[in-house]
Design an enzyme around this catalytic site. Structure first.
Site, mmCIF file in Angstrom:
data_model
loop_
_atom_site.group_PDB
_atom_site.id
_atom_site.type_symbol
_atom_site.label_atom_id
_atom_site.label_comp_id
_atom_site.label_asym_id
_atom_site.label_seq_id
_atom_site.Cartn_x
_atom_site.Cartn_y
_atom_site.Cartn_z
ATOM 1 N N THR A 174 -8.886 12.240 -2.884
ATOM 2 C CA THR A 174 -7.699 13.050 -3.070
ATOM 3 C C THR A 174 -7.131 12.728 -4.428
ATOM 4 O O THR A 174 -7.036 13.509 -5.520
ATOM 5 C CB THR A 174 -6.682 13.281 -2.246
ATOM 6 O OG1 THR A 174 -6.276 12.032 -1.983
ATOM 7 C CG2 THR A 174 -7.017 14.035 -1.071
ATOM 8 N N GLN B 159 -8.502 -3.475 5.445
ATOM 9 C CA GLN B 159 -9.698 -2.740 4.594
ATOM 10 C C GLN B 159 -9.706 -1.260 4.940
ATOM 11 O O GLN B 159 -9.952 -1.241 6.071
ATOM 12 C CB GLN B 159 -10.689 -3.601 4.651
ATOM 13 C CG GLN B 159 -12.003 -3.366 3.524
ATOM 14 C CD GLN B 159 -12.275 -2.076 3.488
ATOM 15 O OE1 GLN B 159 -11.595 -1.028 2.646
ATOM 16 N NE2 GLN B 159 -13.334 -1.656 4.225
ATOM 17 N N ASN C 14 -5.630 11.973 7.910
ATOM 18 C CA ASN C 14 -5.518 11.405 6.458
ATOM 19 C C ASN C 14 -4.019 11.950 5.976
ATOM 20 O O ASN C 14 -3.477 12.988 5.999
ATOM 21 C CB ASN C 14 -6.620 12.272 5.733
ATOM 22 C CG ASN C 14 -7.936 11.976 6.044
ATOM 23 O OD1 ASN C 14 -8.261 11.707 7.187
ATOM 24 N ND2 ASN C 14 -8.870 11.343 5.023
ATOM 25 N N TYR D 202 -15.619 0.627 9.545
ATOM 26 C CA TYR D 202 -13.924 0.723 9.498
ATOM 27 C C TYR D 202 -13.576 1.541 10.815
ATOM 28 O O TYR D 202 -12.551 1.044 11.451
ATOM 29 C CB TYR D 202 -13.646 1.590 8.468
ATOM 30 C CG TYR D 202 -11.967 2.066 8.430
ATOM 31 C CD1 TYR D 202 -11.207 1.186 8.085
ATOM 32 C CD2 TYR D 202 -11.799 3.318 8.872
ATOM 33 C CE1 TYR D 202 -9.914 1.550 7.842
ATOM 34 C CE2 TYR D 202 -10.511 3.764 8.930
ATOM 35 C CZ TYR D 202 -9.562 2.730 8.329
ATOM 36 O OH TYR D 202 -8.374 3.197 8.435
ATOM 37 N N GLU E 223 -10.245 8.248 11.997
ATOM 38 C CA GLU E 223 -11.669 7.678 11.857
ATOM 39 C C GLU E 223 -12.071 7.225 13.198
ATOM 40 O O GLU E 223 -13.326 7.073 13.425
ATOM 41 C CB GLU E 223 -11.700 6.852 10.911
ATOM 42 C CG GLU E 223 -11.872 6.906 9.386
ATOM 43 C CD GLU E 223 -13.102 8.123 8.830
ATOM 44 O OE1 GLU E 223 -14.125 7.428 9.225
ATOM 45 O OE2 GLU E 223 -12.910 9.203 8.491
ATOM 46 N N GLU F 10 -21.605 10.436 8.171
ATOM 47 C CA GLU F 10 -20.478 10.848 7.466
ATOM 48 C C GLU F 10 -19.644 11.456 8.797
ATOM 49 O O GLU F 10 -20.218 11.780 9.931
ATOM 50 C CB GLU F 10 -20.683 12.192 6.760
ATOM 51 C CG GLU F 10 -19.600 13.140 6.296
ATOM 52 C CD GLU F 10 -18.660 12.369 5.213
ATOM 53 O OE1 GLU F 10 -17.610 11.849 5.683
ATOM 54 O OE2 GLU F 10 -18.734 12.581 4.071
ATOM 55 N N GLY G 144 0.862 -1.302 0.035
ATOM 56 C CA GLY G 144 0.004 -0.023 0.025
ATOM 57 C C GLY G 144 0.855 1.339 0.189
ATOM 58 O O GLY G 144 2.244 1.246 0.008
ATOM 59 N N GLN G 145 0.163 2.513 -0.093
ATOM 60 C CA GLN G 145 0.829 3.537 -0.070
ATOM 61 C C GLN G 145 1.966 3.759 1.234
ATOM 62 O O GLN G 145 3.209 4.269 0.798
ATOM 63 C CB GLN G 145 -0.155 4.918 0.163
ATOM 64 C CG GLN G 145 0.372 6.193 0.445
ATOM 65 C CD GLN G 145 -0.490 7.175 0.750
ATOM 66 O OE1 GLN G 145 -0.882 7.940 -0.335
ATOM 67 N NE2 GLN G 145 -1.072 7.204 1.882
ATOM 68 N N SER H 211 -6.424 5.243 13.387
ATOM 69 C CA SER H 211 -6.783 6.202 12.450
ATOM 70 C C SER H 211 -7.702 7.410 13.147
ATOM 71 O O SER H 211 -8.332 7.036 14.121
ATOM 72 C CB SER H 211 -7.744 5.513 11.446
ATOM 73 O OG SER H 211 -8.818 6.329 10.599
ATOM 74 N N GLY I 59 -4.265 5.150 -3.410
ATOM 75 C CA GLY I 59 -5.259 4.693 -4.065
ATOM 76 C C GLY I 59 -6.447 5.178 -4.763
ATOM 77 O O GLY I 59 -6.858 6.451 -3.993
HETATM 78 O O1 G4F Z 1 -10.593 10.134 0.992
HETATM 79 P P1 G4F Z 1 -11.579 9.556 1.776
HETATM 80 O O2 G4F Z 1 -12.435 8.447 1.293
HETATM 81 O O3 G4F Z 1 -10.873 9.305 3.129
HETATM 82 P P2 G4F Z 1 -11.602 9.001 4.700
HETATM 83 O O4 G4F Z 1 -12.860 8.449 4.628
HETATM 84 O O5 G4F Z 1 -11.244 10.213 5.479
HETATM 85 O O6 G4F Z 1 -10.449 7.938 5.108
HETATM 86 C C1 G4F Z 1 -9.035 8.031 4.854
HETATM 87 O O7 G4F Z 1 -8.376 8.792 6.068
HETATM 88 C C2 G4F Z 1 -8.558 7.855 7.197
HETATM 89 C C3 G4F Z 1 -8.019 8.567 8.242
HETATM 90 O O8 G4F Z 1 -8.747 9.669 8.657
HETATM 91 C C4 G4F Z 1 -8.122 6.357 7.163
HETATM 92 F F1 G4F Z 1 -8.178 5.830 8.052
HETATM 93 C C5 G4F Z 1 -8.771 5.859 6.188
HETATM 94 O O9 G4F Z 1 -8.362 4.481 6.008
HETATM 95 C C6 G4F Z 1 -8.659 6.478 4.915
HETATM 96 O O10 G4F Z 1 -7.343 6.478 4.367
HETATM 97 O O11 G4F Z 1 -12.849 10.440 1.969
HETATM 98 C C7 G4F Z 1 -12.655 11.840 2.404
HETATM 99 C C8 G4F Z 1 -13.970 12.584 2.438
HETATM 100 C C9 G4F Z 1 -14.941 12.027 3.029
HETATM 101 O O12 G4F Z 1 -15.813 12.875 4.140
HETATM 102 C C10 G4F Z 1 -16.009 11.357 1.982
HETATM 103 O O13 G4F Z 1 -17.373 11.682 2.298
HETATM 104 O O14 G4F Z 1 -14.271 12.774 1.203
HETATM 105 C C11 G4F Z 1 -15.690 12.734 0.999
HETATM 106 N N1 G4F Z 1 -16.044 12.442 -0.350
HETATM 107 C C12 G4F Z 1 -16.850 13.075 -1.002
HETATM 108 N N2 G4F Z 1 -16.865 12.524 -2.195
HETATM 109 C C13 G4F Z 1 -15.558 11.319 -1.207
HETATM 110 C C14 G4F Z 1 -16.172 11.493 -2.417
HETATM 111 N N3 G4F Z 1 -14.783 10.305 -0.782
HETATM 112 C C15 G4F Z 1 -14.519 9.530 -1.655
HETATM 113 N N4 G4F Z 1 -13.520 8.432 -1.444
HETATM 114 N N5 G4F Z 1 -14.896 9.343 -2.979
HETATM 115 C C16 G4F Z 1 -15.783 10.312 -3.333
HETATM 116 O O15 G4F Z 1 -16.151 10.402 -4.573
#
Ligand code: G4F
Length: 326
Positions: A192, A85, A180, A151, A129, A283, A11-12, A127, A187
């Site tokens: 981002t 996961q 984050n 998660y 989270e 959320e 992974g990253q 995390s 991935g």
């Molecule tokens: O990039 P995300 O999927 O990351 P998230 O859920 O914050 O989790 C990441 O960071 C955690 C550390 O806090 C890690 F533990 C975890 O494994 C992972 O690396 O989503 C970031 C935000 C969320 O609020 C999500 O609802 O972006 C919002 N979002 C809006 N549109 C989206 C999208 N996220 C994803 N993945 N895809 C979208 O289309």
């Protein structure tokens, strides 16, 4: 020569951590799924430029026997348990496998270490989270957890298991509560990277729109390269403890969009489509780290800021398109 064993090495974080440890003269062992060995191009792309320097073992987080065997065989000085996961959205669709893999996988790693390599030092990838529906802002090591997904729940349980192996069995175990962290090696399912790749594709006429869910949510985004250094520092301390790692700066998904599209002189509003299906049932609206304890105890500080991170990710995806990688 020190030996390290990394779960989730492909992974990253595993790839950046491997490079860091190799640069420090470690012998680096990694656990990967057997299927990854059969599909190296797609599954081991982050390791491709230094794979020859690693010792890879096939194992499954679902099998105690496979993990324990490798821990016993390698007798590592340091174990970094990064495998999980890790896609939050997916944990709503498949709670069962997220909980099984993440909780049992952590338990098996800890139990394997206790039985077969008691003197190893152990790092668990916690995390932000775990803070979920945040009960105070910013969040530090004393902030109560309120996870909002399977998660997040799996990470709280992993954190508690890690703490309990420290308390009950005197093992050197640490949890890094990492906010984050992103990079060009992120991935594609994370927001981002979804944005940086879309920007590069749109700029090159390969894509017309970008579908996203909640763009109002706020995160504390740092660079993965900085964060793996914090993992290593935790295991170099005299005593084991848990640490919060983040930048202390917060941005919304919308801010990320702005910065990424601005970088190529485009306006994100011309391409964005909000898709209700991409919203999460529960959320995590806002996360912000208070890393003052880590700055003081570990001497750790992030070096790469938000703007530099966004530019690096977009530039890297522009290059990937130019080189016809995507
Ligand atoms: O990039 P995300 O999927 O990351 P998230 O859920 O914050 O989790 C990441 O960071 C955690 C550390 O806090 C890690 F533990 C975890 O494994 C992972 O690396 O989503 C970031 C935000 C969320 O609020 C999500 O609802 O972006 C919002 N979002 C809006 N549109 C989206 C999208 N996220 C994803 N993945 N895809 C979208 O289309």
């Amino acid at each position: 020569m020190k030996k390290a064993l990394i779960s989730g090495i492909s992974g990253q974080d595993g790839s950046y951590l491997s490079e860091l440890l190799l640069s420090k003269g470690y012998e680096v062992h990694g656990m990967i799924r057997r299927v990854a060995l059969e599909d190296e191009t797609h599954r081991l792309w982050r390791l491709r430029h230094f794979k020859k320097d690693l010792i890879l073992h096939s194992a499954s987080l679902e099998s105690f026997a496979s993990l324990a065997k490798i821990i016993n065989k390698t007798q590592p000085d340091e174990i970094y348990h990064l495998g999980a996961q890790s896609y939050v959205h997916n944990s709503f669709e498949d709670e069962f496998s997220t909980l099984n893999t993440n909780i049992n996988g952590t338990h098996y790693m800890l139990a394997g270490m206790k039985e077969f390599s008691k003197n190893s030092k152990f790092y668990f990838a916690g995390s932000s989270e775990m803070f979920g529906k945040t009960l105070e802002t910013p969040q530090n090591e004393n902030t109560k957890f309120y996870p909002r997904s399977a998660y997040g729940i799996s990470k709280v349980t992993g954190y508690e298991l890690t703490r309990n192996y420290r308390d009950a069995y005197n093992c050197f175990t640490c949890s890094g509560i990492l906010f984050n962290h992103e990079s060009p090696r992120r991935g594609f399912e994370f927001v981002t990277r979804k944005i940086s790749l879309a920007v590069a594709r749109i700029k090159n006429g390969l894509q017309k729109e970008l579908n996203l869910g909640n763009i109002k949510s706020k995160r504390d985004w740092g660079h993965a390269k900085d964060y793996v250094e914090a993992m290593w520092l935790m295991l170099q301390q005299d005593k084991p403890a848990d640490y919060v790692i983040g930048t202390g700066k917060q941005h919304s998904v919308e801010d990320f969009l702005h910065a990424a599209f601005d970088h190529v002189n485009l306006n994100f509003k011309d391409y964005l489509k909000i898709d209700k299906n991409l919203f999460r049932p529960a959320e995590v609206e806002t996360l912000l780290a208070d890393s003052s304890n880590s700055i003081k105890k570990l001497g750790w500080k992030p070096k790469i800021n938000f703007e530099e991170l966004v530019r690096e990710m977009v530039d890297s995806d522009l290059k990937n398109i130019k080189d016809k990688i995507y």
